[in-house]
Design an enzyme around this catalytic site. Structure first.
Site, mmCIF file in Angstrom:
data_model
loop_
_atom_site.group_PDB
_atom_site.id
_atom_site.type_symbol
_atom_site.label_atom_id
_atom_site.label_comp_id
_atom_site.label_asym_id
_atom_site.label_seq_id
_atom_site.Cartn_x
_atom_site.Cartn_y
_atom_site.Cartn_z
ATOM 1 N N ASP A 57 0.821 -1.213 0.000
ATOM 2 C CA ASP A 57 0.000 0.000 0.000
ATOM 3 C C ASP A 57 0.857 1.267 0.000
ATOM 4 O O ASP A 57 1.854 1.350 0.726
ATOM 5 C CB ASP A 57 -0.871 -0.032 1.266
ATOM 6 C CG ASP A 57 -1.779 1.169 1.378
ATOM 7 O OD1 ASP A 57 -2.606 1.365 0.479
ATOM 8 O OD2 ASP A 57 -1.651 1.922 2.373
ATOM 9 N N GLU A 96 0.998 -0.578 -4.963
ATOM 10 C CA GLU A 96 0.000 0.470 -5.206
ATOM 11 C C GLU A 96 0.741 1.794 -5.401
ATOM 12 O O GLU A 96 1.203 2.408 -4.440
ATOM 13 C CB GLU A 96 -0.982 0.602 -4.040
ATOM 14 C CG GLU A 96 -2.135 1.521 -4.404
ATOM 15 C CD GLU A 96 -2.507 2.550 -3.356
ATOM 16 O OE1 GLU A 96 -3.510 3.243 -3.538
ATOM 17 O OE2 GLU A 96 -1.782 2.695 -2.351
HETATM 18 C C1 GLC Z 1 -4.154 3.528 -0.240
HETATM 19 C C2 GLC Z 1 -5.531 2.927 -0.115
HETATM 20 C C3 GLC Z 1 -6.476 3.946 0.420
HETATM 21 C C4 GLC Z 1 -5.971 4.448 1.745
HETATM 22 C C5 GLC Z 1 -4.509 4.892 1.666
HETATM 23 C C6 GLC Z 1 -3.902 5.054 3.016
HETATM 24 O O1 GLC Z 1 -4.100 4.546 -1.160
HETATM 25 O O2 GLC Z 1 -5.940 2.433 -1.356
HETATM 26 O O3 GLC Z 1 -7.769 3.428 0.543
HETATM 27 O O4 GLC Z 1 -6.759 5.517 2.165
HETATM 28 O O5 GLC Z 1 -3.708 3.955 0.998
HETATM 29 O O6 GLC Z 1 -3.500 3.848 3.560
#
Ligand code: GLC
Length: 609
Positions: free
Chosen positions: A257, A299
């Site tokens: 993430d 991500e």
């Molecule tokens: C990522 C997740 C999102 C979250 C963020 C903080 O972008 O997809 O939903 O708010 O991380 O962890």
């Protein structure tokens, strides 16, 4: 004595791992402690997982074949608890799901927890969702069914209820050193000059003042999500151990993430810094040495040129898979404008990347749609980037004249006038508005739109991922506005409970959900059965002479496919420069050159005979 598999794998990366480690943390005995810890995780790995490690070492492209398909879902919204998912495996198999991304389910604060992205304990499942034993069991059951479990690994922050934060609040300096804490606002003020805000509207600023500690703490996301300090080797060690722990529970795919954020330097944007790549490369080597069955899905929600570096150089890889975020945004842009120019450019950018890169292709996920289109390309089209963004976010709330969409704004910033969009795929595609209007014609068009964009992502190089609920055209959950914990965060509009009563009608082709579900099944089946859809096939766009129609050709697995998509509600007639005879996989209709008719929002998958 025979060298263990772990020793063999470690030997292959030892020098580089040590080099990078020393670069970040200096020459310290901590490195040996890390190796010892890796060894004990390798020894604790269950025989079934060790067997999987060997299998995947022998078949490293296991996740790149055409039958790979993901689904992402919230356990509570889909099945109540982890134990409920097991009963729903037959449902997932109807869609040929091969990897199941369970949204964050580790221990999190009771109320506000950013949909679970605030982790209070990396080794405990939240009591409302289940237990670690249940997770492990589910992973085993799914594996036996040919399905891998994917879990988020939230690297950038912990919740302020995590043990580290609790001890930091109590005044323990060793734990305060795991975060970025400051006695006065001087340094935070310096950071604020260069660090953009993630949630300018719902969580403005990058720091909070923690009364218990009497210090300012960096919290780039929400106030209760504290950024952890990777300059501290203790942080790196424990996070690496947490990752290995979850791998040994049976997690096979980690969604890493918010990767770009994890390293901070004063005077920078604190995004995409070189050290982020060092940390990712080290985590990757550690995982490949201990549990090579595991893959990393990063991500990285950034501009296209900032995404690809997270694969790392071919000989020093970091992530195995990344999100194709710009394509997702361009799809929604093309639906609103009925113009595929930007989407075609985006495809060309993607097609120029090495075929070893694997992307997740998706139309919706749990997050908002951020309108991060390349300003240059919008300008080239003669549009003012800000005006164009305003058009898009108004279009997707439904308040632009003639819009078919129903959705919400997300994080509107009155200063920059930036905003993003939220809503389920079906509502953004027009199903909700058509049902409201009771207009069968509009409904048919909306369903076609929904299916066409799914066919599109299923035909791209990479892995298609369906967002749970989209397979039955689930509509927006406006109820979130009534819940005080969720009301501030419009992303909850598309995180509703799966409507199982609606799902019960999924085989009835006269219902909306039946048309969508069976349509998706067909797309997925055709994809799985034709090796031309495997990752690594060569792909190039085709000229259609029509701004509303996108076409491209793929070649791979001994097959040649030409795909065409009509992004508007009028029938189109195009011609494609193709050699040979083709047959549409959906309708069986032959195409031997000349004009090609596309119905509104039709997708054509022409396979060369
Ligand atoms: C990522 C997740 C999102 C979250 C963020 C903080 O972008 O997809 O939903 O708010 O991380 O962890």
């Amino acid at each position: 004595m025979k060298q263990s598999h772990f020793e063999r794998r470690l030997a292959a990366c030892y020098d580089e791992l040590k080099w990078l480690y020393t670069e970040l943390y200096g020459d310290t005995p901590c490195f040996q402690a890390l190796l010892d810890s890796m060894r004990s995780f390798a020894e604790a790995r269950r025989p079934a997982l060790q067997a999987l490690d060997l299998e995947r070492e022998a078949d490293p492209g296991w996740y790149r074949r055409s039958d790979m398909l993901g689904m992402m879902l919230y356990t509570e919204q889909f099945a109540g608890r982890l134990s409920g998912i097991e009963e729903r495996i037959p449902y997932l198999k109807e869609l040929r799901v091969r990897y199941l991304h369970l949204m964050p389910l580790l221990k999190m604060p009771e109320e506000e927890n950013d949909g679970g992205y605030a982790v209070s304990d990396f080794r405990q499942v939240d009591g409302r969702i289940g237990t670690m034993e249940e997770l492990s069991r589910l992973a085993d059951v799914c594996r036996a069914e040919g399905m891998s479990i994917c879990l988020d690994f939230i690297v950038n922050h912990t919740s302020d209820e995590h043990e580290w934060a609790v001890r930091a609040k109590k005044g323990e300096p060793a734990y305060q050193a795991r975060y970025l804490c400051f006695d006065t606002y001087d340094i935070p003020a310096e950071y604020e000059k260069t660090v953009p805000q993630v949630f300018p509207n719902t969580a403005p600023g990058n720091f909070i003042f923690c009364k218990e500690m009497g210090k300012y703490v960096l919290s780039s996301f929400n106030p209760y999500q504290w950024d952890i300090n990777y300059k501290n080797p203790a942080v790196f060690h424990e996070m690496a151990e947490n990752l290995l722990y979850l791998a040994n529970v049976g997690i096979e795919i980690f969604r890493i993430d918010a990767v770009p954020y994890l390293w901070k330097e004063l005077g920078t944007s604190c995004r995409n810094l070189p050290q982020v790549h060092t940390v990712m490369r080290m985590l990757r080597m550690i995982a490949k040495a201990v549990c090579p069955a595991v893959v990393f899905k990063g991500e990285v929600v950034m501009a296209p040129r900032e995404v690809a570096p997270y694969f790392g150089p071919v000989d020093k890889p970091e992530c195995d898979i990344l999100y194709n975020v710009t394509t997702m945004v361009c799809i929604w842009n093309s639906l609103a404008t009925r113009d595929v120019t930007l989407l075609k450019w985006q495809m060309e950018t993607m097609d120029a990347l090495p075929p070893e890169f694997t992307f997740v292709n998706y139309v919706r996920c749990h997050d908002d749609i951020g309108w991060g289109l390349e300003e240059r390309s919008v300008e080239y089209l003669g549009a003012d980037p800000l005006e164009h963004k305003k058009f898009l976010y108004h279009f997707y709330t439904g308040d632009y004249p003639g819009s078919f969409a129903r959705g919400e704004l997300y994080n509107y910033d009155p200063v920059t006038q930036d905003a993003r969009s939220c809503g389920t795929c079906a509502s953004l595609c027009g199903v909700e508005a058509a049902l409201e209007a009771g207009d069968e014609g509009l409904l048919e068009t909306a369903i076609r739109r929904h299916l066409m964009i799914h066919a599109y992502i299923a035909s791209l190089s990479g892995i298609p991922v369906i967002y749970s609920g989209d397979e039955i055209a689930q509509l927006n959950d406006w109820q979130y506005r009534e819940d005080p914990v969720k009301a501030m965060d419009s992303r909850f509009i598309h995180r509703g409970k799966l409507d199982w009563a609606r799902a019960a009608g999924r085989h009835d082709r006269s219902s909306v959900q039946g048309r969508v579900f069976t349509g998706l099944q067909e797309i997925i089946r055709l994809r799985a059965e034709n090796p031309v859809f495997s990752a690594g096939a060569r792909e190039h766009t085709l000229e259609t002479g029509d701004r509303a129609v996108l076409a491209f050709q793929r070649e791979g697995g001994g097959q040649v496919l030409a795909a065409a998509y009509n992004f508007c509600e009028q029938p189109r007639r195009i011609s494609l420069a193709l050699e040979g005879d083709y047959r549409d996989l959906f309708t069986g209709q032959a195409y031997c050159g000349g004009a090609l008719e596309l119905a509104p929002y039709q997708a054509l998958w022409l396979l060369r005979s």
